[in-house]
Design a protein around this motif. Structure first.
Motif, PDB file in Angstrom:
ATOM      1  N   THR A  24       0.745  11.778  11.785  1.00  0.00           N
ATOM      2  CA  THR A  24       2.031  12.261  11.288  1.00  0.00           C
ATOM      3  C   THR A  24       2.549  13.334  12.242  1.00  0.00           C
ATOM      4  O   THR A  24       1.855  14.327  12.484  1.00  0.00           O
ATOM      5  N   GLU A  76       4.764   5.454  -0.589  1.00  0.00           N
ATOM      6  CA  GLU A  76       5.633   4.936   0.469  1.00  0.00           C
ATOM      7  C   GLU A  76       4.807   4.532   1.686  1.00  0.00           C
ATOM      8  O   GLU A  76       5.030   3.472   2.289  1.00  0.00           O
ATOM      9  N   TRP A  77       3.849   5.369   2.050  1.00  0.00           N
ATOM     10  CA  TRP A  77       2.966   5.045   3.165  1.00  0.00           C
ATOM     11  C   TRP A  77       2.195   3.761   2.874  1.00  0.00           C
ATOM     12  O   TRP A  77       2.092   2.872   3.733  1.00  0.00           O
ATOM     13  N   ASP A  85      -6.228   6.663  -2.441  1.00  0.00           N
ATOM     14  CA  ASP A  85      -5.221   6.674  -1.372  1.00  0.00           C
ATOM     15  C   ASP A  85      -5.790   6.094  -0.074  1.00  0.00           C
ATOM     16  O   ASP A  85      -5.661   6.669   1.006  1.00  0.00           O
ATOM     17  N   TYR A 118      -7.117   8.170   9.642  1.00  0.00           N
ATOM     18  CA  TYR A 118      -5.943   8.853   9.104  1.00  0.00           C
ATOM     19  C   TYR A 118      -4.698   8.445   9.889  1.00  0.00           C
ATOM     20  O   TYR A 118      -4.750   8.383  11.129  1.00  0.00           O
ATOM     21  N   PRO A 119      -3.582   8.218   9.224  1.00  0.00           N
ATOM     22  CA  PRO A 119      -2.340   7.965   9.974  1.00  0.00           C
ATOM     23  C   PRO A 119      -1.907   9.219  10.721  1.00  0.00           C
ATOM     24  O   PRO A 119      -2.078  10.336  10.236  1.00  0.00           O
ATOM     25  N   ASN A 173       4.347   0.636   3.126  1.00  0.00           N
ATOM     26  CA  ASN A 173       4.661   0.295   4.513  1.00  0.00           C
ATOM     27  C   ASN A 173       3.469  -0.337   5.226  1.00  0.00           C
ATOM     28  O   ASN A 173       3.613  -1.302   5.988  1.00  0.00           O
ATOM     29  N   ILE A 174       2.280   0.210   4.980  1.00  0.00           N
ATOM     30  CA  ILE A 174       1.086  -0.325   5.638  1.00  0.00           C
ATOM     31  C   ILE A 174       0.746  -1.709   5.102  1.00  0.00           C
ATOM     32  O   ILE A 174       0.371  -2.611   5.868  1.00  0.00           O
ATOM     33  N   LEU A 232      -4.954   7.857   3.382  1.00  0.00           N
ATOM     34  CA  LEU A 232      -3.710   8.637   3.401  1.00  0.00           C
ATOM     35  C   LEU A 232      -3.965  10.088   3.003  1.00  0.00           C
ATOM     36  O   LEU A 232      -3.242  10.673   2.193  1.00  0.00           O
ATOM     37  N   ASP A 260       3.812  11.578   0.306  1.00  0.00           N
ATOM     38  CA  ASP A 260       4.476  10.322  -0.067  1.00  0.00           C
ATOM     39  C   ASP A 260       3.515   9.140   0.103  1.00  0.00           C
ATOM     40  O   ASP A 260       3.756   8.224   0.877  1.00  0.00           O
ATOM     41  N   LYS A 261       2.428   9.176  -0.658  1.00  0.00           N
ATOM     42  CA  LYS A 261       1.358   8.193  -0.491  1.00  0.00           C
ATOM     43  C   LYS A 261       1.820   6.772  -0.821  1.00  0.00           C
ATOM     44  O   LYS A 261       1.450   5.817  -0.128  1.00  0.00           O
ATOM     45  N   LEU A 301      -1.312  13.407   2.715  1.00  0.00           N
ATOM     46  CA  LEU A 301       0.090  12.982   2.703  1.00  0.00           C
ATOM     47  C   LEU A 301       0.663  13.076   1.299  1.00  0.00           C
ATOM     48  O   LEU A 301      -0.018  12.759   0.316  1.00  0.00           O
TER      49      LEU A 301
END
Length: 325
Positions: free
Chosen positions: A271, A309-310, A155, A268-269, A313-314, A301, A306-307, A304
């Motif tokens: 959230t 989906e993240w 991830d 890390y993103p 998007n990235i 990620l 919804d890995k 998280l």
């Protein structure tokens, strides 16, 4: 005594005023909290342009003689290679489903760009325990062929391919990378990790080829009392934290380096959740050091659900800069 209508109205009016003031204050606090949460997200995403240096500028240039042999090792626990599929996979496995297919080409492309090897070590998974533990034999079985192994969980993905692994190593420990004989009189480290608000993170780290590293990997693997089944956590990270915390100061100094900035290779993103907000309020420096910002080397990620989906998007977000580079 009989209450008249006039004696009740002042009390009702006073109560209504207090309630109205309460709702006004609550609404104002909610507005301020919303601005704070999303304002923090904007600031953290632009942390690098606001002066944060994940890699010190003076090590951006790699020394010409610093060319260690490096492998990037990873795998995903979404499938059981050569074994029947589990009827009820763990929540962790479900979270990783389909992820390796999305990020593998990203890592292979980065490895080819700079002459590293990429190893998909899924055949190393030992299904007698949570698959996350199998990063240990995956690293150990390949370490004798390389100077350094860079482990990263599935991830994660490279978001700034211009940054080389040599720059990261050089910024943390200098330029020593060969055998044990080079580390007798200096701290060149065998294990390079980052810390988040919970401590050392086992999702991304570097291991140097050495006798100490082999013994460390064996000891970590044998910490079976930390194994957690059927959970989002598998216990390997807790075991690593316990192991590092139990080292003597001299052994810690000689063999383990904790990167001063988490964002050097393990961002890390941000959230906007209550948990993240609570941690940000009480540990703002940790988020400043580790929040994913434009220009960071890798995003992880961690935590998280919804890995995929993240990740999608990235990948879409970094496409223009990747193709430009």
């Amino acid at each position: 005594m009989t209450r008249t209508l006039g004696s009740v109205r002042p009390k009702e009016t006073s109560l209504h005023r207090r309630m109205w003031m309460f709702f006004q204050i609550a609404g104002l606090l909610a507005l301020l909290l919303t601005v704070y949460i999303y304002g923090s997200a904007v600031v953290l995403k632009e942390a690098n342009s606001l002066g944060r240096d994940c890699i010190p500028p003076h090590v951006s240039e790699i020394r010409e003689n610093f060319r260690p042999k490096i492998a990037i090792v990873s795998f995903s626990d979404e499938g059981r290679v050569g074994l029947p599929k589990l009827s009820s996979p763990s929540p962790r496995a479900r979270g990783f489903r389909g992820l390796m297919g999305m990020v593998k080409s990203n890592k292979i492309s980065y490895a080819k760009m700079w002459g590293y090897d990429f190893i998909d070590a899924r055949t190393s998974i030992d299904w007698s325990r949570p698959a996350s533990w199998s990063k240990i034999p995956a690293i150990r079985s390949n370490l004798d062929k390389y100077d350094w192994i860079f482990w990263n969980d599935a991830d994660s993905l490279v978001t700034n391919p211009i940054i080389r692994l040599e720059s990261i190593l050089q910024s943390v420990i200098g330029t020593t990378f060969a055998g044990d004989e080079d580390c007798h009189h200096s701290n060149c480290a065998d294990l390079i990790v980052t810390e988040d608000v919970n401590g050392v993170n086992a999702g991304l780290f570097f291991v140097r080829r050495s006798k100490w590293s082999m013994e460390f990997l064996d000891k970590w693997w044998n910490m079976s009392s930390f194994i957690i089944e059927g959970s989002n956590k598998s216990g390997d990270n807790d075991a690593l934290i316990h192991y590092i915390n139990s080292l003597s100061p001299s052994e810690m100094w000689n063999h383990v380096s904790v990167a001063p900035m988490q964002c050097i290779f393990n961002s890390y993103p941000w959230t906007p959740t209550w948990k993240s907000l609570h941690r940000f309020i009480f540990s703002p420096s940790s988020y400043w050091k580790g929040a994913y910002s434009n220009g960071d080397f890798m995003v992880h990620l961690a935590g998280l659900d919804d890995k995929t989906e993240w990740a999608a998007n990235i990948i879409q977000e970094i496409k223009p800069s990747s193709s430009h580079n």
